[in-house]
Design a protein around this motif. Structure first.
Motif, short mmCIF file in Angstrom:
data_model
loop_
_atom_site.label_atom_id
_atom_site.label_comp_id
_atom_site.label_asym_id
_atom_site.label_seq_id
_atom_site.Cartn_x
_atom_site.Cartn_y
_atom_site.Cartn_z
N ARG A 246 0.83 -1.20 0.00
CA ARG A 246 0.00 0.00 0.00
C ARG A 246 0.87 1.25 0.00
O ARG A 246 2.05 1.22 0.33
CB ARG A 246 -0.91 0.02 1.23
N GLU A 250 -2.60 5.44 2.20
CA GLU A 250 -3.49 4.35 2.59
C GLU A 250 -3.11 3.80 3.96
O GLU A 250 -3.98 3.49 4.79
CB GLU A 250 -3.43 3.23 1.54
N VAL A 251 -1.81 3.67 4.20
CA VAL A 251 -1.35 3.17 5.49
C VAL A 251 -1.74 4.14 6.61
O VAL A 251 -2.19 3.74 7.69
CB VAL A 251 0.17 2.94 5.48
N THR A 254 -5.44 3.88 7.52
CA THR A 254 -5.70 2.70 8.34
C THR A 254 -5.14 2.85 9.74
O THR A 254 -5.77 2.47 10.73
CB THR A 254 -5.09 1.45 7.67
N ALA A 255 -3.94 3.44 9.84
CA ALA A 255 -3.30 3.60 11.15
C ALA A 255 -4.11 4.54 12.04
O ALA A 255 -4.29 4.28 13.24
CB ALA A 255 -1.88 4.13 10.97
N VAL A 373 5.03 6.13 10.34
CA VAL A 373 4.68 5.54 9.05
C VAL A 373 5.59 6.07 7.96
O VAL A 373 6.10 5.31 7.11
CB VAL A 373 3.20 5.81 8.72
N GLN A 377 8.18 3.94 5.71
CA GLN A 377 8.17 3.94 4.25
C GLN A 377 9.53 4.34 3.70
O GLN A 377 10.03 3.72 2.74
CB GLN A 377 7.10 4.92 3.75
N LEU A 446 5.82 -1.35 8.41
CA LEU A 446 4.88 -0.61 7.57
C LEU A 446 3.57 -1.38 7.42
O LEU A 446 2.47 -0.79 7.51
CB LEU A 446 5.51 -0.34 6.21
N ASN A 447 3.67 -2.68 7.20
CA ASN A 447 2.46 -3.50 7.11
C ASN A 447 1.69 -3.54 8.43
O ASN A 447 0.46 -3.63 8.45
CB ASN A 447 2.83 -4.92 6.68
N TYR A 449 1.41 -1.06 10.58
CA TYR A 449 0.59 0.15 10.62
C TYR A 449 -0.57 0.07 9.64
O TYR A 449 -1.58 0.75 9.84
CB TYR A 449 1.45 1.38 10.33
N ALA A 450 -0.42 -0.74 8.60
CA ALA A 450 -1.51 -0.91 7.63
C ALA A 450 -2.54 -1.91 8.10
O ALA A 450 -3.48 -2.22 7.36
CB ALA A 450 -0.93 -1.33 6.28
#
Length: 456
Positions: A246, A250-251, A254-255, A373, A377, A446-447, A449-450
């Motif tokens: 993502r 987007e992350v 969601t976070a 985040v 990234q 990162l995932n 936080y997603a």
């Protein structure tokens, strides 16, 4: 018969030894998975336990707030004794007396502009916030353990690299020893090969110590009482690394929706707003209803009679007086606030300030999540590029080592050139492993936080 008994005894000893060795083997083979490490840490971490107690306190506060709808019931009983004279007309008379009374009363709040309901709502938000606090600490522990778990796996991979370097140095030393013995190479070649082998063994020992150090750090995170036998499972990390699923936006979306520290801050804003409404109810009248029953008993200690000189009446017994004197009462009281030195107004102003503080706290939490985040990234992109360049460097240094080894065998280069090429290749392998695990952790973070569970 004796031989049969002896044979049975010997068989029992054999089985005892077998089972004992099997048990020791199973105990020694115990290796912790990432899930087991996280579960143990969450269950035994003192900070988690402390916040769970705070959550239980908030649960009790909620129960007490809901119980305010119930009436308050209380009972009392008193006894008193008096001795001496009491005034009577122009004179006095003896008045030694024993008195006893018992009362039972109840009162209930009828109206206060919804104070009870608003207090319950405020306390419910406090309970939510405390639960999110527990989840925040669990997530922090989870990330620390995952990072340390990957660090341990990295150190073990470096041990494998060091073992491969030791094997190559050993082969080179064995070959130099033979060629020196037959006189085709100088003694300095053997000395350099021996020194190179010693350096590689030292590097291997350092790598093994680093594994032990990382396992010790993991045991410290888990707060284990005994760290010496602690070990973790081996996890195969693929060389082909996946790309992020993502984008940052987007992350972040969601976070902001799922991270417990953000949810806790949102709940505390709602709690502060509810507290403002609770404080405002102090401007309103309070209507309370009360009922009660009671009775009493009197006894003149200096006589059993009551009355005048012309009419004597014998005092009634305890239970008869309680029956005759039994009474009931009920009432409704209205308390109207008029002036309390302006304290209610100040309390409302303080509650509104707490609302502003809670909103600032939410923005701070969002800013922290946004920075985390964005950093994750950035680390993903940077570590992936570092990994790709490290892989290319590893390929070139491996090819250079193969050429140097062939040239040395053919007598066109020296053993120093081979050692330099081998060191370059070992360093390149270590750089690949370091970049791979750095990228893997930043990607998993990162995932996370997603909203994707962190697994290996």
């Amino acid at each position: 018969m004796a031989r049969l008994i002896l044979k049975i005894i010997n068989m029992k000893k054999v089985w005892i030894i077998v089972f004992g060795l099997s048990y020791l083997g199973l105990s020694a083979q115990k290796k912790w998975s990432l899930r087991e490490c996280v579960d143990y840490a969450v269950e035994h971490n003192l900070q988690v336990i402390q916040n769970q107690y705070s959550k239980q306190i908030q649960d009790s506060n909620l129960k007490m707030a809901r119980n305010q709808y119930l009436p308050s019931v209380s009972g009392s009983m008193s006894n008193s004794v008096s001795f001496g004279q009491t005034s009577f007309g122009t004179g006095s008379l003896r008045n030694d007396r024993f008195s006893n009374s018992a009362n039972l009363g109840a009162d209930i709040l009828l109206y206060n502009n919804g104070r009870l309901e608003k207090t319950i709502r405020k306390t419910e938000f406090d309970v939510e916030a405390s639960q999110y606090d527990v989840e925040t600490i669990k997530n922090d522990i989870f990330l620390q353990i995952a990072q340390q778990y990957l660090t341990t796996l990295l150190n073990r991979e470096i041990v494998k690299i060091s073992e491969s370097a030791v094997e190559n140095a050993q082969k080179q030393y064995d070959r130099a020893k033979i060629t020196t013995q037959v006189g085709t190479t100088a003694q300095t070649i053997l000395a350099e090969a021996e020194a190179a082998l010693a350096r590689e063994k030292q590097n291997r020992k350092t790598a093994e110590i680093n594994v032990g150090r990382s396992l010790f750090a993991m045991a410290q995170l888990l707060q284990l009482p005994d760290y010496k036998d602690f070990d973790i499972e081996y996890v195969e990390v693929p060389d082909q690394l996946e790309q992020p699923l993502r984008s940052v936006d987007e992350v972040l979306t969601t976070a902001f929706e799922n991270q417990p520290q953000v949810k806790a801050a949102e709940s505390r804003i709602k709690s502060a707003m509810a507290q403002t409404e609770v404080s405002k109810t102090s401007f309103w009248p309070t209507l309370t209803a009360s009922v009660g029953i009671g009775s009493f008993y009197n006894n003149l200690l200096n006589t059993d009679n009551i009355g005048s000189d012309f009419l004597y009446v014998k005092e009634k017994k305890f239970f008869q007086q309680y029956k005759d004197n039994f009474g009931q009462q009920g009432g409704i009281s209205l308390n109207v606030p008029i002036f309390n030195k302006g304290n209610t107004k100040l309390q409302v102003e303080q509650a509104r300030i707490n609302e502003s503080v809670a909103k600032i706290t939410l923005e701070q939490q969002k800013q922290t999540v946004r920075q985390n985040v964005q950093k994750a990234q950035f680390d993903v992109d940077a570590n992936y590029e570092t990994f790709l360049s490290a892989v290319e460097t590893e390929k070139s240094t491996k090819l250079a080592l193969e050429f140097a080894d062939k040239s040395y065998t053919a007598g066109r280069t020296t053993i120093y050139d081979v050692n330099v090429a081998r060191n370059n290749y070992a360093n390149a392998q270590g750089s690949v492993a370091q970049a791979k695990y750095n990228y893997l952790f930043s990607l998993k973070l990162l995932n996370f936080y997603a909203g994707i569970p962190l697994t290996l």
